[in-house]
Design an enzyme around this catalytic site. Structure first.
Site, PDB file in Angstrom:
ATOM      1  N   LYS A  66      10.863 -85.289  57.104  1.00  8.45           N
ATOM      2  CA  LYS A  66       9.596 -84.823  57.380  1.00  8.45           C
ATOM      3  C   LYS A  66       8.721 -84.772  56.200  1.00  8.45           C
ATOM      4  O   LYS A  66       7.406 -84.989  56.220  1.00  8.45           O
ATOM      5  CB  LYS A  66       9.563 -83.720  58.399  1.00  8.45           C
ATOM      6  N   GLY A 127      11.366 -66.316  61.333  1.00  8.75           N
ATOM      7  CA  GLY A 127      11.565 -67.774  60.457  1.00  8.75           C
ATOM      8  C   GLY A 127      10.373 -68.161  59.610  1.00  8.75           C
ATOM      9  O   GLY A 127       9.148 -67.653  59.818  1.00  8.75           O
ATOM     10  N   GLY A 130      10.093 -74.909  57.960  1.00 10.47           N
ATOM     11  CA  GLY A 130       9.169 -75.883  58.539  1.00 10.47           C
ATOM     12  C   GLY A 130       8.438 -75.803  59.865  1.00 10.47           C
ATOM     13  O   GLY A 130       7.468 -75.981  59.972  1.00 10.47           O
ATOM     14  N   LYS A 158      10.220 -65.755  51.234  1.00  8.63           N
ATOM     15  CA  LYS A 158       9.580 -67.088  51.827  1.00  8.63           C
ATOM     16  C   LYS A 158       8.494 -67.016  52.758  1.00  8.63           C
ATOM     17  O   LYS A 158       7.582 -67.775  52.795  1.00  8.63           O
ATOM     18  CB  LYS A 158      10.964 -67.850  52.447  1.00  8.63           C
TER      19      LYS A 158
END
Ligand code: ATR
Length: 280
Positions: A66, A127, A130, A158
């Protein structure tokens, strides 16, 4: 001549996309075929160039390509560029243009499912990969954007990076999964974007939601199983539950529309997918 469409990725063997798109082509009387095209990482570039030479009309892109596909396209849509990932490529008169329909598919499905608006809602996204990025950026750029976001991740740095990279302003905080559990009764919407709870690890849940309020919306992008442990717990707490089938179907329906200019029958697409997912 039959027009070629497809899905590129590695692996792609278990994808439900061919079934869903081929049924839509057939129902609409379009002479086209959608194929699962597995490409080994070593030959990624060469194989994509081959597909372009064959004038493939459009294709979806899945893990692990991706991000890498963007370098091989003539143009990338700004939202896909901001998300940093392309899942749909359209052949526009020989020019290959990349889009991301994951976020739009997810948000459309969530709104269809829960009705109403997400305005003034506090949204927790679990999360920071992506999928989280696509959903966060699409929700944050929506006309009825939620009032606050919590990006909850095992690796909190993150989550912070996701917020820092957002190309516009949003009221968003990065928190750990422990902090999310402590604040769980303050969230209006909880969205799991991790793979925790996916088959075969069906006894796992990304966070404990014992203390959610009854009217909380709990959404999981996983569709195998259809009801994850997180959703089972949400159901017990009288929450509104939303699984990943809608996102999968609508990202596909949006891709189909970009390729053909025709809005496919979403209900029929969903039936095909649900039938496959529930057959023994
Ligand atoms: P995708 O592109 O499908 O979103 P990804 O980019 O690999 O996949 O991201 C996976 C996300 O799930 C990450 O947020 C990851 O947390 P870390 O950033 O800390 O790695 C999260 N995740 C995966 N397995 C997890 C687990 N067992 N417990 C908690 N979070 C998990």
């Amino acid at each position: 001549m039959k027009q070629l469409y497809g899905l590129i990725g590695y692996p792609v063997g278990h994808s439900l996309s061919p079934l869903m798109h081929n049924d839509a082509f057939e129902n609409l009387g379009i002479d086209a075929h959608y194929e699962a095209i597995q490409i080994e990482p070593d030959s990624f570039k060469v194989e994509v160039e081959k597909l372009k030479k064959q004038q493939i009309k459009g294709f979806n892109v899945t893990i692990p390509y991706k991000v890498d596909i963007m370098d091989l396209l003539d143009e990338v849509d700004p939202l896909a560029r901001a998300i940093g990932a392309v899942n749909t490529v359209v052949n526009q008169n020989g020019r290959y243009v990349g889009y991301n329909t994951d976020g739009d598919g997810y948000v459309a499905s969530l709104l269809q499912h829960v009705g109403g608006t997400l305005k003034d809602k506090a949204v927790a996204i679990i999360g920071a990969g992506g999928a989280a990025k696509a959903i966060f950026y699409t929700l944050a750029s929506h006309k009825d954007s939620p009032s606050s976001f919590y990006i909850c991740n095992r690796t909190v740095e993150k989550a912070q990076r996701l917020i820092d990279q957002l190309p516009f302003q949003a009221n968003a905080s990065a928190i750990t999964l422990d902090e999310a559990e402590k604040k769980v009764d303050t969230f209006d919407v909880i969205i799991n974007t991790t793979s925790v709870g996916m088959h075969p690890d069906v006894e796992d849940a990304p966070i404990d939601i014992q203390h959610i309020r009854p009217e909380t919306i709990v959404s999981d992008i996983i569709y195998n199983p259809l009801e994850t442990k997180l959703l089972k717990e949400a159901k017990q707490k009288q929450a509104y539950c939303h699984n990943g089938v809608g996102m999968f179907v609508l990202q596909g329906a949006l891709a189909f529309e970009k390729w053909t200019g025709i809005v496919p029958d979403q209900k029929k697409m969903e039936q095909i997918v649900l039938k496959k997912l529930t057959e023994k």
